[in-house]
Design an enzyme around this catalytic site. Structure first.
Site, short mmCIF file in Angstrom:
data_model
loop_
_atom_site.label_atom_id
_atom_site.label_comp_id
_atom_site.label_asym_id
_atom_site.label_seq_id
_atom_site.Cartn_x
_atom_site.Cartn_y
_atom_site.Cartn_z
N HIS A 194 -1.69 3.62 9.87
CA HIS A 194 -1.20 2.42 9.14
C HIS A 194 -0.72 1.55 10.44
CE1 HIS A 194 2.93 0.68 8.34
NE2 HIS A 194 1.69 0.27 7.38
N ASN A 206 0.48 -3.24 9.45
CA ASN A 206 0.43 -3.67 8.71
C ASN A 206 0.84 -4.60 9.85
OD1 ASN A 206 3.55 -4.77 7.17
ND2 ASN A 206 1.22 -4.67 5.98
N THR A 207 0.93 -6.16 9.56
CA THR A 207 1.25 -7.29 10.03
C THR A 207 1.33 -8.49 8.80
OG1 THR A 207 -1.11 -8.67 11.30
CG2 THR A 207 0.71 -7.07 12.67
N ARG A 208 2.49 -8.95 8.72
CA ARG A 208 2.57 -10.30 7.73
C ARG A 208 3.61 -11.28 8.25
NH1 ARG A 208 5.35 -5.36 7.29
NH2 ARG A 208 6.99 -5.49 7.21
N HIS A 261 1.68 5.22 21.29
CA HIS A 261 2.99 4.72 21.73
C HIS A 261 3.13 3.92 23.65
CE1 HIS A 261 5.90 6.04 19.32
NE2 HIS A 261 5.12 7.23 18.89
N HIS A 264 13.96 13.12 1.64
CA HIS A 264 14.05 14.36 0.55
C HIS A 264 12.93 15.87 0.67
CE1 HIS A 264 9.58 12.32 -0.84
NE2 HIS A 264 9.59 13.60 -0.92
N GLY A 309 3.22 -8.61 -8.15
CA GLY A 309 2.10 -9.24 -9.13
C GLY A 309 0.95 -9.22 -7.94
N GLY A 310 0.86 -7.93 -6.88
CA GLY A 310 -0.02 -8.13 -6.19
C GLY A 310 -1.77 -7.34 -6.53
N ASN A 311 -2.43 -6.13 -6.89
CA ASN A 311 -3.30 -6.22 -6.76
C ASN A 311 -3.39 -4.80 -6.85
OD1 ASN A 311 -6.39 -4.72 -6.30
ND2 ASN A 311 -6.95 -6.35 -7.99
#
Length: 285
Positions: free
Chosen positions: A118, A120-122, A151, A181, A268-270
């Site tokens: 995975h 992700n950058t934003r 790493h 959990h 409201g994303g896809n």
């Protein structure tokens, strides 16, 4: 059509260019494995609750011989949070307007010996401006060599900007990518960071953007090497069963705990783009 300021446009352009290079590299790996699959790209538009245009994005998905399913999404959206959700977002309590642009990637591999991943950058804007993101490795069958290399590459990216980043952000990943959990981590970690502010304590957009770009470059450098190392490793039914059970844990985390999933659904994303992180097949005992 949204009007973007210089920082918003620069971030958007970078995330889209990184998407193009990652997808090209993944298609090359697929071709090397004897497959002919390529990414399918589907554009989507977002509408704000008041009916105003709210941006959109492009969902890219490939299913092939090496990559059982890989999704690489980019989006640029803006609008207003609903009042309740605004209270939970950095800098939005006093003003619900927001802007967000980023790239999100999840790869589920055909060979159980190749780790899923995975990244992700934003870049987000409310009354604050900040970057967030990271990358983490998720092997059904861990190899110490792969974990160490992943790493080490992220550590080098961090060290080029701040000697404290890797220690802080790798611990953040360990804490975040945990399934309470089940009492287990969902993988072997990486880095995770958020609220890397661009307007306080001497921080700047340029410095934080440079770090975020280096995280993307580190991922593009190291993950294809690991895939090529493991993709031809023989596996049996027991290995496949282990992979499918592990994928169930991955799905549980993303549906219950993942902030990005919640953010996308609450703004409201896809839906198909948001849930592209889910594996194509999984089992629960």
């Amino acid at each position: 059509m949204m009007e973007l300021d210089a920082e918003q446009q620069a971030a958007r352009d970078w995330f889209e260019s990184l998407r193009d290079r990652i997808c090209a590299e993944f298609e090359a790996i697929e071709a090397e494995a004897g497959g002919d699959a390529r990414f399918d790209y589907i554009s989507w538009d977002r509408e704000d609750p008041d009916g105003a245009p709210g941006g959109g994005g492009v969902r890219g998905v490939m299913k092939g011989k090496a990559f059982e399913k890989v999704g690489v999404n980019v989006s640029t959206v803006a609008g207003r949070f609903n009042p309740e959700f605004a209270q939970t977002i950095h800098g939005a309590a006093e003003d619900p307007r927001f802007f967000a642009t980023g790239i999100s990637l999840v790869a589920h591999m055909a060979n159980p010996h190749v780790p899923a991943v995975h990244m992700n950058t934003r870049f987000l804007v409310t009354t604050r401006r900040w970057f967030g993101g990271g990358a983490d490795l998720n092997p059904p069958i861990p190899y110490e060599e792969d974990t160490a290399e992943f790493h080490a590459r992220l550590r080098a990216a961090c060290a080029a900007h701040d000697q404290t980043y890797y220690t802080r952000f790798s611990k953040w990943a360990d804490d975040y990518f945990f399934i309470p959990h089940r009492g287990v981590h969902r993988g072997v970690g990486g880095i995770f960071y958020d609220h890397l502010e661009c307007q306080e304590r001497g921080a700047t957009f340029d410095a934080n953007f440079a770090f975020t770009r280096d995280v993307g470059e580190a991922f593009l450098d190291v993950y294809p090497k690991i895939v090529r190392r493991r993709r031809d490793t023989p596996f049996d039914e027991a290995d496949r069963a282990r992979q499918l059970e592990w994928r169930g844990r991955y799905a549980e985390f993303n549906l219950i705990y993942d902030r990005g999933t919640l953010f996308g659904l609450r703004t409201g994303g896809n839906v198909d783009a948001i849930l592209m992180s889910l594996p194509p097949l999984a089992t629960w005992s």
